[in-house]
Design an enzyme around this catalytic site. Sequence first.
Site, short mmCIF file in Angstrom:
data_model
loop_
_atom_site.label_atom_id
_atom_site.label_comp_id
_atom_site.label_asym_id
_atom_site.label_seq_id
_atom_site.Cartn_x
_atom_site.Cartn_y
_atom_site.Cartn_z
N LYS A 236 0.86 -1.19 0.00
CA LYS A 236 0.00 0.00 0.00
C LYS A 236 0.89 1.24 0.00
O LYS A 236 1.53 1.56 1.00
CB LYS A 236 -0.93 0.05 1.21
CG LYS A 236 -1.98 1.15 0.97
CD LYS A 236 -2.63 1.69 2.20
CE LYS A 236 -1.79 2.73 2.91
NZ LYS A 236 -1.67 4.01 2.19
N GLY B 89 6.96 4.72 8.36
CA GLY B 89 6.09 5.87 8.55
C GLY B 89 6.28 6.43 9.94
O GLY B 89 7.36 6.30 10.53
N SER B 90 5.24 7.02 10.46
CA SER B 90 5.37 7.71 11.74
C SER B 90 5.42 6.73 12.91
O SER B 90 4.89 5.62 12.83
CB SER B 90 4.18 8.66 11.93
OG SER B 90 2.99 7.91 11.92
N THR B 91 6.06 7.16 13.99
CA THR B 91 6.14 6.33 15.20
C THR B 91 4.75 6.07 15.74
O THR B 91 4.45 4.97 16.21
CB THR B 91 7.04 7.05 16.23
OG1 THR B 91 8.38 7.06 15.71
CG2 THR B 91 7.05 6.31 17.56
N GLU B 92 3.89 7.05 15.62
CA GLU B 92 2.52 6.92 16.11
C GLU B 92 1.79 5.75 15.41
O GLU B 92 1.18 4.90 16.07
CB GLU B 92 1.83 8.25 15.81
CG GLU B 92 0.45 8.40 16.28
CD GLU B 92 -0.18 9.62 15.60
OE1 GLU B 92 0.53 10.40 14.93
OE2 GLU B 92 -1.40 9.78 15.75
N GLY C 215 3.26 3.39 13.75
CA GLY C 215 4.03 2.17 14.06
C GLY C 215 3.50 1.51 15.32
O GLY C 215 3.36 0.28 15.39
N GLU D 257 10.08 0.94 10.48
CA GLU D 257 11.09 1.98 10.28
C GLU D 257 10.35 3.29 10.49
O GLU D 257 9.51 3.67 9.69
CB GLU D 257 11.69 1.84 8.89
CG GLU D 257 13.03 2.50 8.75
CD GLU D 257 12.91 3.90 8.21
OE1 GLU D 257 12.71 4.82 9.04
OE2 GLU D 257 12.99 4.07 6.99
N CYS E 209 13.21 10.66 7.00
CA CYS E 209 13.13 10.17 8.38
C CYS E 209 14.48 10.25 9.08
O CYS E 209 14.55 10.43 10.28
CB CYS E 209 12.59 8.75 8.42
SG CYS E 209 13.39 7.68 7.23
N GLU F 8 9.94 15.59 15.70
CA GLU F 8 10.30 15.45 14.29
C GLU F 8 9.48 16.45 13.48
O GLU F 8 8.25 16.39 13.48
CB GLU F 8 10.01 14.03 13.83
CG GLU F 8 10.48 13.77 12.42
CD GLU F 8 10.22 12.34 11.96
OE1 GLU F 8 9.18 11.78 12.32
OE2 GLU F 8 11.07 11.81 11.23
P1 ADP Z 1 3.61 10.18 7.60
O1 ADP Z 1 3.61 11.03 8.81
O2 ADP Z 1 4.92 9.93 7.00
O3 ADP Z 1 2.53 10.50 6.62
P2 ADP Z 1 2.07 7.92 8.41
O4 ADP Z 1 2.55 6.97 9.43
O5 ADP Z 1 0.85 8.70 8.70
O6 ADP Z 1 3.33 8.78 8.13
O7 ADP Z 1 1.84 7.21 7.02
C1 ADP Z 1 2.68 6.23 6.49
C2 ADP Z 1 1.85 5.19 5.78
O8 ADP Z 1 1.01 4.55 6.73
C3 ADP Z 1 0.92 5.74 4.72
O9 ADP Z 1 0.89 4.83 3.66
C4 ADP Z 1 -0.42 5.80 5.43
O10 ADP Z 1 -1.51 5.72 4.57
C5 ADP Z 1 -0.34 4.57 6.29
N1 ADP Z 1 -1.21 4.58 7.49
C6 ADP Z 1 -1.68 5.64 8.18
N2 ADP Z 1 -2.43 5.25 9.23
C7 ADP Z 1 -2.41 3.88 9.21
C8 ADP Z 1 -2.96 2.86 10.05
N3 ADP Z 1 -3.69 3.17 11.11
N4 ADP Z 1 -2.71 1.58 9.73
C9 ADP Z 1 -1.96 1.26 8.67
N5 ADP Z 1 -1.41 2.17 7.85
C10 ADP Z 1 -1.63 3.46 8.11
#
Ligand code: ADP
Length: 807
Positions: free
Chosen positions: A198, A250-253, A255, A272, A306, A406
Amino acid sequence: MSSTATPSVKAIFESMEYGPAPESAELAQAWLMRHERSFGHFVGGRFVDPVDGERFATTHPGDGAELAQVAQGGAADVDAAVRAAQEALPAWQALTPFARSRHLYALARHVQKHARLLAVLEALDNGKTLRETRDIDIPLVARHFYHHAGWAQLRDSEFAGYEPVGVCGQIIPWNFPLLMLAWKVAPALAAGNTVVLKPAEFTPLTALAFAEMAAEAGLPEGVLNVVTGDGRTGAALVAHEGLAKVAFTGSTEVGRIIRQATAGRGLKLSLELGGKSPFIVFDDADLDSAVEGVVDAIWFNQGEVCCAGSRLLVQESVAAAVEEKLRARMETLREGPSLDKAMDIGAIIAPVQLDKITRLVEQCKAEGGRCYQPSWAQSVTRDGGLYFPPTLFSEVAPSSAAAQEEIFGPVIVSMTFRTPAEAVELANNTRYGLAASVWTENVNLALDVAPKLEAGVVWVNCTNVFDAASGFGGYRESGYGREGGREGMYEYLKPSWEARLEPYREAPGGVPDGAALGAGAPGGEEAIDRTAKLYIGGKQTRPDGAYSYPVLGADGVHLGEAPLGNRKDVRNAVEAARKGTAWTKATAHNRAQVLYYLAENLDARAGEFGARLRAMTGARKADAEREVAASVQRLFTYAAHADKYDGAVHATPLRNVTLAMPEPWGVMAVVCPDEAPLLAFVSLVAPALAMGNRVVSVPSPRWPLAATDLYQVLDTSDLPAGALNIVTGDRDELAAVLAKHADVAAMWYVGSAEGSTAVERESADNLKATWVNFGDRRDWFDPEQGEGREYLRRATHVKNIWVPYGE
Ligand code: ADP
């Protein structure tokens, strides 16, 4: 000789304006038009319409123009994609490594063949500059597939005893859309897995183009599927029962959310996540190079990186000089349209990100930070584009939001230090640990500082360099797992023995019934005195609650009392382990000596331990003796490994020595099963110790005396205080406290399926790396299951240190 004569060449160079140098968007626009600017998901080798038909626009951040409509994937779309990946799996796995290798090679060739289309499409969808997509992103994508074509070919010889995991769900961010795809898809396919990917909602186009190219290159249908959509689509993918592995960047949140959502499902997980990486400049650094380094650290990809060097730490004596040079350099940066080949900085991905950057910058100003932006900052051509000027903050407090959060934009905060020790302390003053950059002309200083930095990648006199042969990934809240190199391949493989394990016939329990009665048992104080103690910080200590529980032998005989450790005892044990750094600092040779010594001392008391095991478990004499002998041998195995499980020098193509060093986690928790109470304890604790971790262990709750009998052996074996701590009591209760504890960096749990789930779920807070058994029983006597490199690999994480050479 008039002063109005033609200007000198030097003067022309200084005053000359850049003309526009646009790359044509034609190829990318033609590709979009061919698809009528509307895309479905890519499933089973072709584009398919989304089940519920919902679509959304993806735009060019440089001017807001819509590029195409893409599908918002729902659960049904995700399900179709996972099914396609499942169906494709047997045939893909039945191919020879050579055949899979040729597929990966073909993907690399196709990326190169379509490099221009991909570079332009990426620049349009993301807003980053063509200079970067053309020279960095796309060449690295091709390099990644070439490198992994090699791992595909060598899988069976280089990873003997390992097998692919199955269907992988992969979720990637928008900052390096195609590169992140390559980092995830290449190792997954090379290992023999199939994939549902995705891409991020802001940047789905190159993933779709890549999937189409993969089909054109002959990749079998269903091996790579792409489902587009936002976080809801990601969540649906993570929730799908058909996955064997989730890889997320993606984000730690998010993750953390994914760690919780996958807990107890038997999945492999690599994360990561975010970063706030330090960029350390010592006073003897080549300051001009260091300033160029800052440009690459924070203005590469608009700072939407990142591992961006977003905290500039400068030695006080050169701070003013560095700031002056940096300001001058900022004046010459150019920001504007991504397809203009002379641009350094492009547009920010989306309004929401621009707002976040703006808000954090305002907050930093309010907190008293001194803000500098180049004189041209206000005059960037906007044309509806999302631009943010390069920004430098100085006089920032280390605890301020600007120094801790960040920002993910072109903003760097600068702080000063006096000594190398202070630099290390400041650098590590963050919850993240993705990367760090160290600038000094003194190689001794650089190599002294690099191991002290809590970060998965350390660049010496360079920054933001990447290669497929080197692992990349974080420490602490930057996540776990590596991408790239040999270490990255393990994320997509599992030991074959693990796949063969069966669940326990009878679920392992906690402490026996009537446990908490100890303190109230007849005899009061006296009974407590006959109770074994906990072992914390090298000392036998009474449990905080003064409770104990009876340890019963096989025939129901009361063999003694074991302390019922509680939350406070766990905290004390973790604190002792945190302080026990002497063990981590000891040389590998010394650690080996101590483990040999432990083995010898155990061997000397083999008779006594054998008798204890018989009394507890009812084992036959020969079996009890076999368990003690196997435990002695296992200690020898890990004593042997202590100075042999070492790192590598990765063959990256740059003029660089890339040192891959396995480092201990620091404080590890190890929770043991009931069966083979001595051997299982030794099998789990010894590899963790051998690698230099300090361990907090919970031995078998049912038969803890095999571990408490070890105290004297430990005391006579020169193990420094805090290296090994032992807390007896209820397995799952203690495990839950350990899993939540912020100072535990990694945790192994062998017990019930429910206990495994709880450990994975509770580990999300500080994102500790976990290894749990999901309620499956290991045969500790079988050397394949009970010992080996998997244990050592799980007891360490790899730090990659890049050291360039040459002038
Ligand atoms: P960023 O701050 O870099 O946008 P995110 O963590 O929000 O980072 O997004 C990174 C990826 O994770 C994107 O592909 C986003 O669509 C996906 N994403 C966001 N929320 C969720 C979730 N709850 N579960 C799985 N994937 C998610």
